[in-house]
Scaffold this active site. Sequence first.
Site, PDB file in Angstrom:
ATOM      1  N   LYS A 178      55.893  57.557  42.021  1.00  0.00           N
ATOM      2  CA  LYS A 178      56.632  58.676  41.497  1.00  0.00           C
ATOM      3  C   LYS A 178      58.061  58.384  41.854  1.00  0.00           C
ATOM      4  CE  LYS A 178      52.569  60.151  41.248  1.00  0.00           C
ATOM      5  NZ  LYS A 178      51.709  60.713  42.272  1.00  0.00           N
ATOM      6  N   ASP A 229      52.470  63.361  53.722  1.00  0.00           N
ATOM      7  CA  ASP A 229      52.764  62.908  52.278  1.00  0.00           C
ATOM      8  C   ASP A 229      54.222  63.149  51.824  1.00  0.00           C
ATOM      9  OD1 ASP A 229      52.738  62.379  49.803  1.00  0.00           O
ATOM     10  OD2 ASP A 229      50.480  62.467  49.342  1.00  0.00           O
ATOM     11  N   TYR A 243      47.613  66.983  46.927  1.00  0.00           N
ATOM     12  CA  TYR A 243      47.292  66.102  45.709  1.00  0.00           C
ATOM     13  C   TYR A 243      45.821  66.193  45.344  1.00  0.00           C
ATOM     14  CZ  TYR A 243      47.211  62.109  42.569  1.00  0.00           C
ATOM     15  OH  TYR A 243      47.086  61.508  41.435  1.00  0.00           O
TER      16      TYR A 243
END
Length: 382
Positions: free
Chosen positions: A211, A186, A117
């Site tokens: 999310k 993650d 990310y």
Amino acid sequence: MSKNRLGMAPRLTTEAHPVQGGISTRAIHAGQPAEPTTGAVMTPVFQTSTYAQPHPGAWPWEYSRTHNPTRSALQDCIASLEGGSYGLCFSSGMSAIDTLLRTLQPGDRVLCGDDVYGGTYRLFTKVLAPFGLQVQFVDMSDPALVVPAGTTLVWCESPTNPLLKTTDLAAVAAKAKAAGAMLVVDNTFATPVYQRPLELGATAVVHSTTKYLNGHSDVVGGVVVTNDLDLAERLAFLQNSIGAVPGPWDCFLTLRGLKTLAVRMQRHTENATAIADWLRQRPDVAQVRYPGFSGMVSFDLKGDLDAAVRFVKATRIFTLAESLGGVESLIELPAIMTHASIPADVRADIGIADGLIRLSCGIEELADLKADLERGFAAAGG
Ligand SMILES: *Cc1c(COP(=O)(O)O)cnc(C)c1O
């Protein structure tokens, strides 16, 4: 009620309200017994900063930075879904990651996936490297990955963002363990419905609950889950010391969103699978990336950046926006949006082309989503 070793509130799930069963059941019940004074079935929003104490220091609830019952319910629920004993929630995914990384020391060596990310990349390179963290970026999905002895932390996303590469987490966990490093995964893209890294040997799991876990694009939040009591104690200390905690209302909304996680993920997967198959048939698409589960699909549009920009501006159901994992479909261009903070040469090296389009497939009607993408292809070709 007395405080436990963590200085956290008594655990609702494991001590007072054990919940067994499948993930759909635990998403609805874990950490959420009926409220004892009224019997309220839904965990209330404990919108309070402080708590009346019957006797000085005798009460487990002191101050809402330290703990709050709505937050405890959310922490226990997500911990249960990940198969972990301890969950700690934060005000964003980034603050969850930052708080976890503060368990490290200057000079510590970190091995990090090379297409993580963008915000994680920025935190490592621009915020923590100046404090002496030594971060090396590698292709985590490479089976020949070597974790050098002396590594403190291995940081992994699987599937990755935006290239959706998957990693054999059990293999990386074994290599990390042999090197004396902890593995943190993650798990934002896979969710515990499809992947539970703690069961594969990871030391901790993080999520941007913004999310899929919340799933309705109305909250920013994060969580860390672990089975390691020492790590959980350090994290509870840091959570309270740094104070990047979510408010009770955000925790309530996230608990509410979580209840439908399993059914949402099933529908996200159905839609994304069908869209990936459909994209693969198209002559104007060079490559489709889809790991086979969850709602994220990336594809390389043939043509230049301008064509890709025309595409993402033409869709109407797929909203042009950053973020992902909500019930509504989103579309974006990683090279100039989510991953713009990665230098262009690094982006090119790892395969994030200018024409790469990332879809977060929502749970709308499949036929409508395909018709919407047709609008994008028509605009790009024109
Ligand atoms: C969004 C995201 C983050 C950051 O979370 P925020 O809630 O936006 O702070 C971290 N990792 C991944 C994989 C993400 O998608």
